[in-house]
Scaffold this active site. Structure first.
Site, PDB file in Angstrom:
ATOM      1  N   GLY A 239       0.764  -1.242   0.000  1.00  0.00           N
ATOM      2  CA  GLY A 239       0.000   0.000   0.000  1.00  0.00           C
ATOM      3  C   GLY A 239       0.791   1.285   0.000  1.00  0.00           C
ATOM      4  N   GLY A 275       3.312  -3.543  -3.940  1.00  0.00           N
ATOM      5  CA  GLY A 275       3.092  -3.677  -5.376  1.00  0.00           C
ATOM      6  C   GLY A 275       3.520  -2.399  -6.060  1.00  0.00           C
ATOM      7  NE  ARG A 276      -0.423   2.608  -5.837  1.00  0.00           N
ATOM      8  CZ  ARG A 276      -1.490   2.623  -6.630  1.00  0.00           C
ATOM      9  NH1 ARG A 276      -1.424   3.224  -7.783  1.00  0.00           N
ATOM     10  NH2 ARG A 276      -2.611   2.043  -6.246  1.00  0.00           N
ATOM     11  CE1 TYR A 316      -9.105   2.616  -9.031  1.00  0.00           C
ATOM     12  CE2 TYR A 316      -7.058   2.770 -10.265  1.00  0.00           C
ATOM     13  CZ  TYR A 316      -7.984   2.018  -9.568  1.00  0.00           C
ATOM     14  OH  TYR A 316      -7.766   0.687  -9.405  1.00  0.00           O
ATOM     15  CB  CYS A 345     -15.899   5.000 -29.585  1.00  0.00           C
ATOM     16  SG  CYS A 345     -15.125   4.829 -31.187  1.00  0.00           S
ATOM     17  CD  GLU A 346     -16.611   4.032 -23.546  1.00  0.00           C
ATOM     18  OE1 GLU A 346     -17.222   4.822 -22.782  1.00  0.00           O
ATOM     19  OE2 GLU A 346     -17.019   2.899 -23.827  1.00  0.00           O
ATOM     20  CE1 TYR A 373      -2.483  -3.054  -8.663  1.00  0.00           C
ATOM     21  CE2 TYR A 373      -1.253  -1.144  -7.908  1.00  0.00           C
ATOM     22  CZ  TYR A 373      -1.757  -2.404  -7.680  1.00  0.00           C
ATOM     23  OH  TYR A 373      -1.511  -3.037  -6.490  1.00  0.00           O
TER      24      TYR A 373
HETATM   25  C1  PLP Z   1      -3.164  -4.973  -4.075  1.00  0.00           C
HETATM   26  C2  PLP Z   1      -2.624  -5.631  -2.865  1.00  0.00           C
HETATM   27  C3  PLP Z   1      -1.322  -5.362  -2.438  1.00  0.00           C
HETATM   28  C4  PLP Z   1      -0.430  -4.360  -3.103  1.00  0.00           C
HETATM   29  O1  PLP Z   1      -0.893  -3.071  -2.945  1.00  0.00           O
HETATM   30  P1  PLP Z   1       0.005  -1.835  -3.441  1.00  0.00           P
HETATM   31  O2  PLP Z   1      -0.811  -0.658  -3.086  1.00  0.00           O
HETATM   32  O3  PLP Z   1       0.190  -1.990  -4.900  1.00  0.00           O
HETATM   33  O4  PLP Z   1       1.291  -1.902  -2.690  1.00  0.00           O
HETATM   34  C5  PLP Z   1      -0.844  -6.056  -1.342  1.00  0.00           C
HETATM   35  N1  PLP Z   1      -1.611  -6.959  -0.694  1.00  0.00           N
HETATM   36  C6  PLP Z   1      -2.880  -7.234  -1.071  1.00  0.00           C
HETATM   37  C7  PLP Z   1      -3.667  -8.225  -0.321  1.00  0.00           C
HETATM   38  C8  PLP Z   1      -3.427  -6.584  -2.167  1.00  0.00           C
HETATM   39  O5  PLP Z   1      -4.688  -6.850  -2.533  1.00  0.00           O
END
Ligand code: PLP
Length: 417
Positions: A239, A275-276, A316, A345-346, A373
């Protein structure tokens, strides 16, 4: 460090000019830097040094095999949400023994696949799932390693679509029922409790909600410890936010510090699931201006990338910085405010609003912070083949996914007889 480096007036990723990548692989095209991916991973490793920890890359942010393989080689674990992602991690040489499996709706087949592969832990999100997994593990003559994903009910102060840890969210089990469920898991013969998990949301800039969630989770761990339920690990999810525009995104170590303070002196292994923050700023989307259209109220730059390639702006209302790559043909062109839009076309098909740029048709643009993403959420809407992906490693651009062909898009379809 910025992903794009200018040397001799030419925009590079590592040692490769972006214009060369466009010429060789075409546009639109995602471009990633191996060096930037590695640096983001190493920042986590450094921040977690000195304690037992594992970095489980959240595959859904960008699941290209080459990216997974870069992280696998660095020793990463993986956070997956489907059987498909499990197959990708294995194909990319990731260690199944370092996989955690999240998600509210794992199918029986996916559970079977994961048990067969020998993953490290299932993050369980409901009472039913606990029972299903126990039954299946019994049938297979195995014990399934589990953690419960608890919902700490803290407000992560992010976009509502990417906030996952509130009571109203579909994710996790409520704190109040977690104790009961752990007792149940403890009694079930084919489960083995490994840990506890939470993940409160995405693009978090304030470190406090994650630290609050950690404190709550630790409280639960201690309470269950009194009952003889032991935890090998605490998984605090992902996150951490990144800078897209002018966000005050903290360096990794600073973001994690308040959370790590909560964990001082504890011996459980810490899992994180970024992730991000591992891939977002390590990638960009390269696109070419097809048409300039000067309307009465607005100027439009129609580019060859669209919302099917990068959905975040449409989905978003997300902001991505857009930069012109090189002087192009525009030396002398007048800077105007442009809507940067795709050919779909949106009306929602935009990549950026109101960007001041001096453009000519044929110019190359880089849409920044598109590594997370981006490709992962892309679609074939309007029968648009998904774009190529390239990873730069020092002086070499590697094609890590070739552009799809139109024929591939309908290869699985059939006419009525
Ligand atoms: C999407 C997700 C992540 C990664 O989130 P980021 O914001 O991209 O770091 C980690 N754990 C779970 C369970 C997720 O669904």
């Amino acid at each position: 460090m910025s992903l794009i480096q200018i040397s001799n007036d030419v925009a590079h990723i590592e040692a490769v000019p972006l214009a060369d990548i466009a010429a060789r692989f075409g546009t639109p095209c995602y471009v990633y830097s191996r060096r930037a991916l590695t640096a983001a991973f190493e920042a986590y490793r450094a921040a977690l040094a000195g304690r037992s920890a594992r970095i489980c890359y959240a595959v859904k942010a960008n699941s290209n095999l080459a990216i997974l393989n870069v992280f696998a080689k660095l020793g990463a674990g993986f956070d997956i949400v489907s059987g498909g992602e499990l197959a990708r991690v294995i194909a990319a040489d990731g260690d199944p023994g370092k996989i955690v499996f999240s998600g509210v709706g794992k199918s029986r087949e996916e559970m079977r696949q994961a048990l067969t592969a020998g993953i490290y832990c299932f993050n369980i999100e409901s009472a039913s799932e606990l029972e299903h997994l126990n039954t299946l593990a019994g049938e297979m003559g195995k014990r399934a390693p589990i953690a419960l994903r608890v919902n700490p009910d803290v407000d992560p102060k992010t976009h509502p679509y990417i906030s996952t840890g509130l009571k109203s969210a579909k994710f996790g089990v409520p704190f109040e029922t977690a104790v009961e469920l752990y007792r149940r898991a403890h009694d079930l013969p084919h489960l083995e409790i490994r840990g506890i998990a939470c993940h409160i949301g995405s693009q978090l800039l304030d470190p406090q909600p994650a630290a609050d969630a950690a404190a709550k989770v630790i409280g639960l761990v201690d309470r269950l410890g009194v009952e003889g339920i032991q935890f090998a690990h605490i998984d605090l999810g992902g996150g951490m936010g990144i800078r897209y525009r002018d966000e005050a995104a903290l360096p990794t170590a600073d973001y994690l510090a308040p959370m790590l303070d909560q964990l001082k002196g504890r011996t459980e292994m810490l899992l994180v699931e970024p992730g991000r923050s591992l891939v977002g700023n390590a990638g960009l989307l390269l696109t070419r201006v097809e048409i300039l259209k000067h309307g009465e109220e607005k100027n439009f730059a129609v580019v060859d990338a669209a919302m099917n390639d990068l959905a975040r702006p449409a989905l978003y209302d997300a902001f991505h910085e857009i930069r012109k790559v090189g002087a192009g043909k525009t030396a002398g062109a007048e800077a105007l405010r442009y809507e940067i839009v795709g050919p779909i076309c949106e009306s929602g098909d935009f990549l950026g609003h109101d960007r001041e740029l001096a453009l000519a048709e044929g110019d190359l643009l880089a849409i920044l912070s598109a590594g997370a993403y981006g490709m992962a959420m892309s679609s074939n809407y309007n029968t648009r083949p998904r774009v190529a992906e390239v990873m730069v490693d020092d002086t070499t651009p590697h094609l890590i996914r070739r552009r799809e062909t139109v024929a591939e898009l309908f290869a699985g379809e059939a006419l009525l007889p």
